[in-house]
Motif scaffolding. Structure first.
Motif, short mmCIF file in Angstrom:
data_model
loop_
_atom_site.label_atom_id
_atom_site.label_comp_id
_atom_site.label_asym_id
_atom_site.label_seq_id
_atom_site.Cartn_x
_atom_site.Cartn_y
_atom_site.Cartn_z
N ASN A 355 0.87 -1.27 -0.14
CA ASN A 355 0.01 0.22 -0.03
C ASN A 355 0.78 1.20 0.06
N TYR A 356 2.09 1.17 0.78
CA TYR A 356 2.92 2.27 0.77
C TYR A 356 3.45 2.61 -0.62
N ARG A 359 0.93 4.08 -2.89
CA ARG A 359 0.70 5.61 -2.67
C ARG A 359 1.58 6.34 -3.16
N LYS A 363 1.10 9.04 -6.53
CA LYS A 363 1.61 10.64 -6.49
C LYS A 363 2.50 10.84 -7.63
#
Length: 430
Positions: A355-356, A359, A363
């Protein structure tokens, strides 16, 4: 020192010589006209504009505007490669090829080539049949039957097959990626055309302001080029640490580099290709479609119109996110980190790591997509600001995909050249 290493390495110099020789052969072949085609009639009449045909003409080094046997260049192969990548995500049997090693690569390569030849034949027929009134494409005294058109289309398809062979040979025995180099060389040949068009427009008058505008455009071009170079090397690095199972030591000198523009030029190519399909259809069927319908279709699918430009931007955004997350899989990265006994400091292994990374990738992709949209819109905006229209807009392109391709090809080829020059052990070329 780097240049000295290249010049001192006989193997690299031989590969560089092979690359330059094949590029020269490719450029000479791009001047061979389509057999039986009335080239003289259409060279003076053809207006490629700034749309998809204008982009294709740029990629082929103006071979399309010369109605050469290399009018399509390597573009059918690029389209086929993208199509095969997408099919491998949908068809399970083709997806298994990715896990079969060299055998799977051979199957993928063979499927890509056959699809490229099929697309090349279809595009060649559309090109020849869509150039004008039926029969006017053919030289005087030659039968304008179906087999004549098929013969000319097969000649163009053979040109595409020759371009694929040139690209494969450069990749195997030269320096860099052959397909990218051929497209990059084609784009580079459009720069003198742009300079010549600018000179004819601004330096042939007595108005001093025209000279100022001429210099301003050249400075703007260099500034855009520097910006593209910067964005091409820009990366977002995610630091990772390795735990030594034996001694318990931790090493934190590694990272996962995520390129700002991971998708490259493909989203723009996808978007322009999709928009070009309905425009090409109404171009070929112009005589059987009423003027209002033609105007309505052009207002929607031409990215020089407000609605078409919005659709163009939306397609670039969608394809950019789709291709980036297709090529960079956060789940795979997290799994590989776990297998390598590595982790991201402050982030738990497993789903938290996945998930990190997702993300951060999202971006980064937002920034890269905005960059792509701005770069794709620059030729349209500058053409409106400086009043370029028609063939001028096609020849004078400030920004756009061309610069992105040239910079990417130059960076990739240079890195491969340096890597091979710095090797301590060498193998023969053949």
């Amino acid at each position: 020192m780097r240049i000295k290493n290249v010049l001192a390495n006989k193997n690299v110099m031989l590969r560089l010589g092979v690359t330059l020789l094949l590029i020269l052969v490719f450029r000479i072949a791009s001047f061979i006209p389509i057999p039986l085609f009335n080239v003289e009639l259409f060279q003076g009449q053809a207006q490629w504009g700034a749309g998809f045909l204008g982009i294709l003409n740029s990629y082929t080094g103006q071979a399309l505007s010369r109605f050469s046997v290399l009018s399509l260049g390597i573009s059918p192969y690029i389209t086929a490669s993208i199509a095969i990548q997408l099919l491998q995500m949908i068809i399970p049997q083709m997806k298994e090829w990715q896990e079969e090693g060299e055998v799977g690569k051979a199957k993928t390569s063979r499927a890509t080539r056959w699809l490229a030849l099929f697309l090349g034949l279809a595009q060649a027929l559309l090109l020849i049949l869509g150039t004008g009134v039926r029969g006017s494409q053919i030289q005087v005294g030659v039968d304008s039957g179906f087999f004549t058109y098929l013969y000319m289309a097969l000649a163009v398809t053979a040109g595409t097959a020759f371009a694929i062979w040139i690209a494969d040979t450069i990749t195997a025995k030269g320096i860099g990626n052959g397909s990218s180099i051929l497209i990059g060389i084609g784009v580079l040949t459009s720069i003198p055309v742009m300079i010549g068009t600018l000179s004819d427009k601004y330096l042939g008058t007595d108005n001093a302001w025209d000279v100022v505008i001429y210099v301003l455009i050249l400075v703007l071009y260099v500034a855009i080029l520097l910006g593209v170079v910067y964005m091409n090397i820009a990366k977002r690095k995610i630091p990772i640490s390795y735990a030594n199972r034996q001694g318990g030591a931790v090493r934190t000198d590694s990272n996962i580099p995520l390129k700002i523009n991971s998708a490259g030029v493909l989203p723009v190519i996808f978007a322009s290709t999709l928009l070009s399909v309905p425009l090409s259809i109404i171009g070929f069927l112009e005589s059987s479609i009423d003027a209002n319908t033609q105007s309505w279709i052009r207002s929607i699918f031409s990215y020089n119109e407000p609605i078409g430009f919005i659709l163009y931007v939306i397609l670039i955004v969608v394809f950019s996110f789709f291709y980036t997350f297709m090529m960079t899989n956060p789940h795979k990265i997290a799994d590989n980190l776990s297998k390598s006994n590595a982790y991201i400091p402050g982030v738990r292994p497993g789903d938290d790591t996945k998930n990190y990374i997702a993300r951060i990738l999202f971006k980064v992709t937002v920034v890269g997509t905005v960059y792509l949209v701005v770069l794709a819109a620059l030729p349209i905006i500058t053409a409106w600001v400086f009043g370029f229209a028609g063939q001028e807009a096609a020849n004078i392109t400030l920004g756009g995909t061309g610069l992105l391709i040239v910079v990417g090809v130059a960076a990739d080829t240079t890195s491969q050249l340096e890597a091979q020059a710095n090797q301590e052990t060498y193998q023969g070329l053949f």
